[in-house]
Write an enzyme that holds these catalytic residues in place. Structure first.
Site, PDB file in Angstrom:
ATOM      1  CB  CYS A 124      47.307  44.364  34.966  1.00 26.22           C
ATOM      2  SG  CYS A 124      46.616  44.390  36.626  1.00 26.22           S
ATOM      3  CG  LEU A 125      49.602  39.213  37.830  1.00 29.77           C
ATOM      4  CD1 LEU A 125      50.082  38.809  39.223  1.00 29.77           C
ATOM      5  CD2 LEU A 125      49.953  38.133  36.808  1.00 29.77           C
TER       6      LEU A 125
ATOM      7  CG  HIS B 238      50.765  48.496  37.111  1.00 34.47           C
ATOM      8  ND1 HIS B 238      50.456  48.179  35.797  1.00 34.47           N
ATOM      9  CD2 HIS B 238      50.014  47.664  37.874  1.00 34.47           C
ATOM     10  CE1 HIS B 238      49.547  47.206  35.785  1.00 34.47           C
ATOM     11  NE2 HIS B 238      49.262  46.877  37.035  1.00 34.47           N
ATOM     12  CD  GLU B 239      51.446  46.298  41.131  1.00 33.93           C
ATOM     13  OE1 GLU B 239      50.301  46.148  41.618  1.00 33.93           O
ATOM     14  OE2 GLU B 239      51.806  45.712  40.093  1.00 33.93           O
TER      15      GLU B 239
ATOM     16  N   GLY C 126      54.421  42.432  40.214  1.00 38.09           N
ATOM     17  CA  GLY C 126      53.837  43.281  41.242  1.00 38.09           C
ATOM     18  C   GLY C 126      52.403  42.874  41.516  1.00 38.09           C
TER      19      GLY C 126
ATOM     20  CD  GLN D  20      46.614  43.497  41.019  1.00 39.15           C
ATOM     21  OE1 GLN D  20      47.657  43.898  41.500  1.00 39.15           O
ATOM     22  NE2 GLN D  20      46.548  42.915  39.834  1.00 39.15           N
TER      23      GLN D  20
ATOM     24  CG  HIS E  43      46.369  47.826  40.977  1.00 38.30           C
ATOM     25  ND1 HIS E  43      45.230  47.417  40.321  1.00 38.30           N
ATOM     26  CD2 HIS E  43      47.410  47.260  40.299  1.00 38.30           C
ATOM     27  CE1 HIS E  43      45.561  46.645  39.289  1.00 38.30           C
ATOM     28  NE2 HIS E  43      46.885  46.544  39.246  1.00 38.30           N
TER      29      HIS E  43
HETATM   30 NI    NI Z   1      48.057  45.445  37.918  1.00 38.67          NI
END
Ligand code: NI
Length: 155
Positions: A88-89, A130-131, A46, A51, A134
């Site tokens: 998380c990226l 999670h997304e 995701g 991000q 963000h």
């Molecule tokens: Ni993330």
């Protein structure tokens, strides 16, 4: 294919609120494609627009079933609770246990401009929560259960 730079760590853009998308322009479609390219390249499931430095309400998710784009998503009707390892990226080499609903509904605009509701469970429900966090400047580190954070940056 166009990759965007993933914003990481203490980058302030990760903490900002995002704006709703009123028109699904070519620019938004291109952003969605670039976000998929960037997410797949980084081997994530995701990615949310902040991000890649864009303060708009759009996320992409692919948990292995089919790729989805969520524009202006809202999460509702959480049910149950599962504690699982999450990462998380934007925070490489860190992971920790996070409590998320087992099931949620997400209502969103698709790339054709239609409003849809999707019932999610398991990994998809986790990824959606999670997304969407963000998009509100919330990152998984805020929700990691105390004492479960693994940090391999200096391993
Ligand atoms: Ni993330």
């Amino acid at each position: 294919m166009a990759l965007r730079q993933i914003r990481m760590d203490s980058d302030p853009v990760l903490r900002k609120q995002t704006r709703s998308i009123d028109v699904i322009s070519d620019r938004i479609r291109e952003l969605a494609q670039d976000m998929f390219d960037t997410m797949y390249q980084a081997e994530g499931v995701g990615l949310a627009a902040p991000q890649v430095g864009i303060l708009k309400k759009i996320v992409v998710i692919d948990t292995g079933e089919n790729p989805i784009v969520l524009i202006n998503p809202t999460v509702s009707e959480p049910e149950g609770s599962i504690i699982m390892e999450e990462a998380c990226l934007s925070f490489p080499e860190r992971s920790g246990q996070v409590d998320r609903p087992e099931k949620v509904k997400v209502t969103f605009t698709d790339l054709e401009g239609g409003r849809q509701t999707l019932e999610c469970e398991g990994l998809l429900a986790r990824a959606v929560c999670h997304e969407v966090d963000h998009l509100n400047g919330i990152v998984f580190l805020d929700k990691v259960i105390e004492g479960t954070l693994h940090d391999d940056r200096n391993a």
